[in-house]
Design an enzyme around this catalytic site. Sequence first.
Site, PDB file in Angstrom:
ATOM      1  N   ALA A 100       0.847  -1.203   0.000  1.00  0.00           N
ATOM      2  CA  ALA A 100       0.000   0.000   0.000  1.00  0.00           C
ATOM      3  C   ALA A 100       0.878   1.247   0.000  1.00  0.00           C
ATOM      4  CB  ALA A 100      -0.922  -0.017   1.223  1.00  0.00           C
ATOM      5  N   GLY A 101       1.803   1.309  -0.954  1.00  0.00           N
ATOM      6  CA  GLY A 101       2.739   2.431  -0.988  1.00  0.00           C
ATOM      7  C   GLY A 101       2.360   3.477  -2.014  1.00  0.00           C
ATOM      8  N   VAL A 158       2.753   3.489  -5.105  1.00  0.00           N
ATOM      9  CA  VAL A 158       2.163   2.938  -6.323  1.00  0.00           C
ATOM     10  C   VAL A 158       0.863   2.201  -5.998  1.00  0.00           C
ATOM     11  CG1 VAL A 158       2.479   1.227  -8.153  1.00  0.00           C
ATOM     12  CG2 VAL A 158       4.295   2.813  -7.613  1.00  0.00           C
ATOM     13  N   GLY A 159       0.938   1.255  -5.058  1.00  0.00           N
ATOM     14  CA  GLY A 159      -0.241   0.433  -4.739  1.00  0.00           C
ATOM     15  C   GLY A 159      -1.437   1.286  -4.340  1.00  0.00           C
ATOM     16  N   ARG A 215       0.807   2.169   8.107  1.00  0.00           N
ATOM     17  CA  ARG A 215       0.423   2.591   6.750  1.00  0.00           C
ATOM     18  C   ARG A 215      -1.053   2.329   6.496  1.00  0.00           C
ATOM     19  NH1 ARG A 215       4.586   2.463   1.630  1.00  0.00           N
ATOM     20  NH2 ARG A 215       5.150   4.590   2.070  1.00  0.00           N
ATOM     21  N   GLU A 235       5.353  10.870  -9.271  1.00  0.00           N
ATOM     22  CA  GLU A 235       4.810  11.412  -8.031  1.00  0.00           C
ATOM     23  C   GLU A 235       4.505  12.896  -8.210  1.00  0.00           C
ATOM     24  OE1 GLU A 235       7.121  10.217  -4.599  1.00  0.00           O
ATOM     25  OE2 GLU A 235       7.264   8.222  -5.458  1.00  0.00           O
ATOM     26  N   CYS A 254      13.187   5.805  -7.866  1.00  0.00           N
ATOM     27  CA  CYS A 254      13.360   4.816  -8.933  1.00  0.00           C
ATOM     28  C   CYS A 254      14.491   5.026  -9.927  1.00  0.00           C
ATOM     29  CB  CYS A 254      12.049   4.657  -9.683  1.00  0.00           C
ATOM     30  SG  CYS A 254      10.805   3.899  -8.630  1.00  0.00           S
ATOM     31  N   GLN A 282      17.624   6.063 -10.029  1.00  0.00           N
ATOM     32  CA  GLN A 282      18.946   5.480  -9.739  1.00  0.00           C
ATOM     33  C   GLN A 282      18.846   3.963  -9.574  1.00  0.00           C
ATOM     34  OE1 GLN A 282      22.201   7.145  -7.182  1.00  0.00           O
ATOM     35  NE2 GLN A 282      21.269   5.786  -5.706  1.00  0.00           N
TER      36      GLN A 282
HETATM   37  N1  LIG Z   1       7.159   5.484  -6.381  1.00  0.00           N
HETATM   38  C1  LIG Z   1       6.876   5.556  -7.645  1.00  0.00           C
HETATM   39  O1  LIG Z   1       6.552   6.632  -8.136  1.00  0.00           O
HETATM   40  C2  LIG Z   1       6.928   4.353  -8.530  1.00  0.00           C
HETATM   41  C3  LIG Z   1       7.369   3.128  -8.065  1.00  0.00           C
HETATM   42  N2  LIG Z   1       7.387   2.032  -8.875  1.00  0.00           N
HETATM   43  C4  LIG Z   1       7.804   0.719  -8.374  1.00  0.00           C
HETATM   44  O2  LIG Z   1       6.740   0.187  -7.589  1.00  0.00           O
HETATM   45  C5  LIG Z   1       7.245  -0.596  -6.498  1.00  0.00           C
HETATM   46  C6  LIG Z   1       6.703  -0.058  -5.194  1.00  0.00           C
HETATM   47  O3  LIG Z   1       7.136   1.271  -5.049  1.00  0.00           O
HETATM   48  P1  LIG Z   1       6.492   2.236  -3.973  1.00  0.00           P
HETATM   49  O4  LIG Z   1       5.022   2.076  -3.951  1.00  0.00           O
HETATM   50  O5  LIG Z   1       7.077   3.576  -4.234  1.00  0.00           O
HETATM   51  O6  LIG Z   1       7.103   1.614  -2.629  1.00  0.00           O
HETATM   52  P2  LIG Z   1       6.619   1.828  -1.140  1.00  0.00           P
HETATM   53  O7  LIG Z   1       7.779   1.571  -0.273  1.00  0.00           O
HETATM   54  O8  LIG Z   1       5.906   3.148  -1.027  1.00  0.00           O
HETATM   55  O9  LIG Z   1       5.514   0.698  -0.934  1.00  0.00           O
HETATM   56  C7  LIG Z   1       5.787  -0.658  -0.865  1.00  0.00           C
HETATM   57  C8  LIG Z   1       4.923  -1.265   0.242  1.00  0.00           C
HETATM   58  O10 LIG Z   1       5.034  -2.687   0.189  1.00  0.00           O
HETATM   59  C9  LIG Z   1       4.897  -3.173   1.520  1.00  0.00           C
HETATM   60  N3  LIG Z   1       5.391  -4.544   1.571  1.00  0.00           N
HETATM   61  C10 LIG Z   1       6.663  -4.991   1.392  1.00  0.00           C
HETATM   62  N4  LIG Z   1       6.701  -6.322   1.483  1.00  0.00           N
HETATM   63  C11 LIG Z   1       5.426  -6.742   1.700  1.00  0.00           C
HETATM   64  C12 LIG Z   1       4.813  -8.032   1.867  1.00  0.00           C
HETATM   65  N5  LIG Z   1       5.534  -9.158   1.798  1.00  0.00           N
HETATM   66  N6  LIG Z   1       3.480  -8.081   2.097  1.00  0.00           N
HETATM   67  C13 LIG Z   1       2.748  -6.939   2.169  1.00  0.00           C
HETATM   68  N7  LIG Z   1       3.261  -5.707   2.008  1.00  0.00           N
HETATM   69  C14 LIG Z   1       4.590  -5.616   1.775  1.00  0.00           C
HETATM   70  C15 LIG Z   1       5.701  -2.196   2.338  1.00  0.00           C
HETATM   71  O11 LIG Z   1       5.350  -2.241   3.710  1.00  0.00           O
HETATM   72  C16 LIG Z   1       5.342  -0.860   1.652  1.00  0.00           C
HETATM   73  O12 LIG Z   1       4.266  -0.218   2.310  1.00  0.00           O
HETATM   74  C17 LIG Z   1       8.767  -0.528  -6.629  1.00  0.00           C
HETATM   75  O13 LIG Z   1       9.197  -1.656  -7.340  1.00  0.00           O
HETATM   76  C18 LIG Z   1       9.005   0.709  -7.463  1.00  0.00           C
HETATM   77  O14 LIG Z   1      10.189   0.607  -8.203  1.00  0.00           O
HETATM   78  C19 LIG Z   1       6.962   2.122 -10.170  1.00  0.00           C
HETATM   79  C20 LIG Z   1       6.497   3.300 -10.684  1.00  0.00           C
HETATM   80  C21 LIG Z   1       6.426   4.513  -9.905  1.00  0.00           C
HETATM   81  O1  LIG Z   2       9.343   4.529 -11.906  1.00  0.00           O
HETATM   82  C1  LIG Z   2       9.122   5.528 -11.257  1.00  0.00           C
HETATM   83  O2  LIG Z   2       9.246   5.606 -10.042  1.00  0.00           O
HETATM   84  C2  LIG Z   2       8.695   6.792 -11.927  1.00  0.00           C
HETATM   85  O3  LIG Z   2       9.898   7.610 -12.018  1.00  0.00           O
HETATM   86  C3  LIG Z   2       9.682   8.906 -12.547  1.00  0.00           C
HETATM   87  O4  LIG Z   2       8.756   9.625 -11.753  1.00  0.00           O
HETATM   88  P1  LIG Z   2       9.174  10.397 -10.412  1.00  0.00           P
HETATM   89  O5  LIG Z   2      10.493   9.895  -9.942  1.00  0.00           O
HETATM   90  O6  LIG Z   2       8.013  10.305  -9.503  1.00  0.00           O
HETATM   91  O7  LIG Z   2       9.309  11.930 -10.817  1.00  0.00           O
HETATM   92  P2  LIG Z   2       9.929  12.697 -12.090  1.00  0.00           P
HETATM   93  O8  LIG Z   2       9.010  13.776 -12.432  1.00  0.00           O
HETATM   94  O9  LIG Z   2      10.324  11.772 -13.147  1.00  0.00           O
HETATM   95  O10 LIG Z   2      11.233  13.369 -11.471  1.00  0.00           O
HETATM   96  C4  LIG Z   2      12.357  12.598 -11.084  1.00  0.00           C
HETATM   97  C5  LIG Z   2      13.492  13.521 -10.683  1.00  0.00           C
HETATM   98  O11 LIG Z   2      14.024  14.189 -11.821  1.00  0.00           O
HETATM   99  C6  LIG Z   2      14.070  15.584 -11.594  1.00  0.00           C
HETATM  100  N1  LIG Z   2      13.870  16.286 -12.883  1.00  0.00           N
HETATM  101  C7  LIG Z   2      12.807  15.993 -13.656  1.00  0.00           C
HETATM  102  C8  LIG Z   2      12.641  16.629 -14.879  1.00  0.00           C
HETATM  103  C9  LIG Z   2      13.583  17.558 -15.321  1.00  0.00           C
HETATM  104  O12 LIG Z   2      13.501  18.149 -16.414  1.00  0.00           O
HETATM  105  N2  LIG Z   2      14.659  17.813 -14.522  1.00  0.00           N
HETATM  106  C10 LIG Z   2      14.834  17.186 -13.307  1.00  0.00           C
HETATM  107  O13 LIG Z   2      15.836  17.437 -12.611  1.00  0.00           O
HETATM  108  C11 LIG Z   2      12.949  15.834 -10.607  1.00  0.00           C
HETATM  109  O14 LIG Z   2      13.131  17.042  -9.914  1.00  0.00           O
HETATM  110  C12 LIG Z   2      13.082  14.627  -9.713  1.00  0.00           C
HETATM  111  O15 LIG Z   2      14.092  14.816  -8.757  1.00  0.00           O
HETATM  112  C13 LIG Z   2       9.104   8.776 -13.952  1.00  0.00           C
HETATM  113  O16 LIG Z   2       8.828  10.081 -14.448  1.00  0.00           O
HETATM  114  C14 LIG Z   2       7.823   7.944 -13.942  1.00  0.00           C
HETATM  115  O17 LIG Z   2       7.352   7.758 -15.256  1.00  0.00           O
HETATM  116  C15 LIG Z   2       8.121   6.588 -13.301  1.00  0.00           C
HETATM  117  O18 LIG Z   2       6.939   5.815 -13.207  1.00  0.00           O
END
Ligand SMILES: NC(=O)C1=CN([C@@H]2O[C@H](COP(=O)(O)OP(=O)(O)OC[C@H]3O[C@@H](n4cnc5c(N)ncnc54)[C@H](O)[C@@H]3O)[C@@H](O)[C@H]2O)C=CC1
Ligand SMILES: O=C(O)[C@H]1O[C@H](OP(=O)(O)OP(=O)(O)OC[C@H]2O[C@@H](n3ccc(=O)[nH]c3=O)[C@H](O)[C@@H]2O)[C@H](O)[C@@H](O)[C@@H]1O
Length: 480
Positions: A9-10, A12-13, A38, A161, A272, A274
Site C-alpha cells: 500500500a505504498g 504505487v499500490g 500505513r 509522483e 526509482c 537510480q
Molecule cells: N514510487 C513511484 O513513483 C513508482 C514506483 N514504482 C515501483 O513500484 C514498487 C513499489 O514502489 P512504492 O510504492 O514507491 O514503494 P513503497 O515503499 O511506497 O511501498 C511498498 C509497500 O510494500 C509493503 N510490503 C513490502 N513487502 C510486503 C509483503 N511481503 N506483504 C505486504 N506488504 C509488503 C511495504 O510495507 C510498503 O508499504 C517498486 O518496485 C518501485 O520501483 C513504479 C512506478 C512509480
Molecule cells: O518509476 C518511477 O518511479 C517513476 O519515475 C519517474 O517519476 P518520479 O520519480 O516520480 O518523478 P519525475 O518527475 O520523473 O522526477 C524525477 C526527478 O528528476 C528531476 N527532474 C525531472 C525533470 C527535469 O527536467 N529535470 C529534473 O531534474 C525531478 O526534480 C526529480 O528529482 C518517472 O517520471 C515515472 O514515469 C516513473 O513511473
Amino acid sequence: MVKICCIGAGYVGGPTMAVIALKCPSIEVVVVDISVPRITAWNSDHLPIYEPGLDEVVKECRGKNLFFSTEVEKHVSEADIVFVSVNTPTKTQGLGAGKAADLTYWESAARMIAEVSKSDKIVVEKSTVPVKTAEAIEKILTHNSKGINFQILSNPEFLAEGTAIVDLFNPDRVLIGGRETPGGEKAVKALKDVYANWVPEERIICTNLWSAELSKLAANAFLAQRISSVNAMSALCEATGADVSEVAHAVGKDTRIGPKFLNASVGFGGSCFQKDILNLVYICECNGLPEVANYWKQVIKVNDYQKTRFVNRVVASMFNTVSGKKVAILGFAFKKDTGDTRETPAIDVCKGLLGDKAMLSIYDPQVTEDQIQRDLAMNKFDWDHPSHLQPVSPTAIKSLSVVWDAYDATKDAHAVCILTEWDEFRSLDYQRIYDNMQKPAFLFDGRNVVDAKKLREIGFIVYSIGKPLDQWLKDMPAIA
Ligand SMILES: NC(=O)C1=CN([C@@H]2O[C@H](COP(=O)(O)OP(=O)(O)OC[C@H]3O[C@@H](n4cnc5c(N)ncnc54)[C@H](O)[C@@H]3O)[C@@H](O)[C@H]2O)C=CC1
Ligand SMILES: O=C(O)[C@H]1O[C@H](OP(=O)(O)OP(=O)(O)OC[C@H]2O[C@@H](n3ccc(=O)[nH]c3=O)[C@H](O)[C@@H]2O)[C@H](O)[C@@H](O)[C@@H]1O
C-alpha cells in the site's frame, strides 16, 4: 464481482488501486500491507502519502469498493487478480550489492500467494523488476501450487509522483506483458478489460513478458538520461557563458527531441531512477554486455557529479569554508508537490555541507523533521525497505534544525540553497530575506526558480544552475 487484491500500500499500490476502484465500481479492490501504521493511515483522514487529488478519489470509494487491510493472506486468497507492488530495493549485501535488485519482498509475497491460494489467480507484477523476474515468480508459484493455475503478467507503472492521479486518469499508455499461450492471452485480456473501463484501447499496449519488464527499466533510463544530458550541458554553460535554459529551449524545439524533461537541476532524485538504472547496469553485466552497462552507468555518474558540483560551488564561493555558517535549505523533497524524500538530491547536498561543518536550517512544506533526521542518518539504499524495518536515527544531528517557514530558515543565514522547486519559493519576499541575512548574502538556486536579475539588484550573490556566473563566482572557481 471481480476481486482485486494489491500487496503493498505504498506510493504505487495506494493511488493505482484507488483509481481502479473509482473507475471500476463493479470491482472490489483491497489493498493490503504488512505495515500497520500505513494501513491505519489509509483508513484515516490523513493518508500516508501526499498526492494532489488522491484524498478525493479515496474518499469517494473507500468503504464502498475500496478497502485497506493488514489481513494480507485472507484477501489474497479471495482475489481473482493479485497485484504485487512491494519494494524492490537495490541490494546492499552479497552478490550484486550496490546494483542488483533485491527481490526479497517480492519472493516472500510470491511464496505467500502460493501458500494461501485455493483458486486460480492472475498475479500481476506492478513493482519494477529486473527483466526475467516473471520466470522466477512462475517457478516459485508453480512449484508450490497444489494444482492451482497461476498466470503471471507484467504491468509496470509509469506514474510520476506529484501528478500520480492525473497520470493514472489519463496515462500515455498502459503496458501489459503476458505469456503467448492461450492461458496467458486470456489473462492479458482480463487485465485489459479492467483498464478499458477508462483507458482508450489504442493506449493499452500488449507485449510479451520480457518486453514489458524491460520497457519499464528502459523508460526510466531514457528519462534519467535526458536529465543527465541537460545537467552535463549545464556545467559547460557555466564554463562558457551560455544559458542552459536557452540551450534546452532551442534543442527541445526540434520535434524529434521535444521540450519536456529538459530542466537542469541539482540532480535527479526519487525512489526509482537510480535504482532502476543500477538494476539495468547489473542485468547488462550479467548478460556479458559491459559496454552497454558502462553507457548507462554514466547517467548515474553525471548525476552524482552534479550534486557534488553544487556543494563545491557553495563552499568555494563562501571563501572555501562553511564551517559554523548558517545555511538555509529551502526544499528537501525530491521534487515539488510530494513529501517523498527518497534519494532526494537534498540528502547528498546536506551531507556535503554538514561534512564541511555548516549549520543547516531546513524548510520544506511537506517534509517532517523526523523524516529529515532519518534520511541524513541512513546508509545508502537503506530507505527502500518497509518502514518498520528502517533504522530509527539513533541521535539527532545537532548541526541542523528544521523549521516551518522560509523566513525563519533564512534569518541570519549566510547562504540560501534552493533544492526543491516548490512554487512558493518563486514568490517569497526576497528583499525581506536579504535584509535579515548575513552579508555578503548568497543564494544558490539548484532548481532555477528565482529571478536572478532581480535578486542581484537586491544585493544577493546568485548562483543558478547552468546560467552565466556572477563575477564573484568566476573569481572563486570550484573544483568538482
Ligand atoms: N514510487 C513511484 O513513483 C513508482 C514506483 N514504482 C515501483 O513500484 C514498487 C513499489 O514502489 P512504492 O510504492 O514507491 O514503494 P513503497 O515503499 O511506497 O511501498 C511498498 C509497500 O510494500 C509493503 N510490503 C513490502 N513487502 C510486503 C509483503 N511481503 N506483504 C505486504 N506488504 C509488503 C511495504 O510495507 C510498503 O508499504 C517498486 O518496485 C518501485 O520501483 C513504479 C512506478 C512509480
Ligand atoms: O518509476 C518511477 O518511479 C517513476 O519515475 C519517474 O517519476 P518520479 O520519480 O516520480 O518523478 P519525475 O518527475 O520523473 O522526477 C524525477 C526527478 O528528476 C528531476 N527532474 C525531472 C525533470 C527535469 O527536467 N529535470 C529534473 O531534474 C525531478 O526534480 C526529480 O528529482 C518517472 O517520471 C515515472 O514515469 C516513473 O513511473
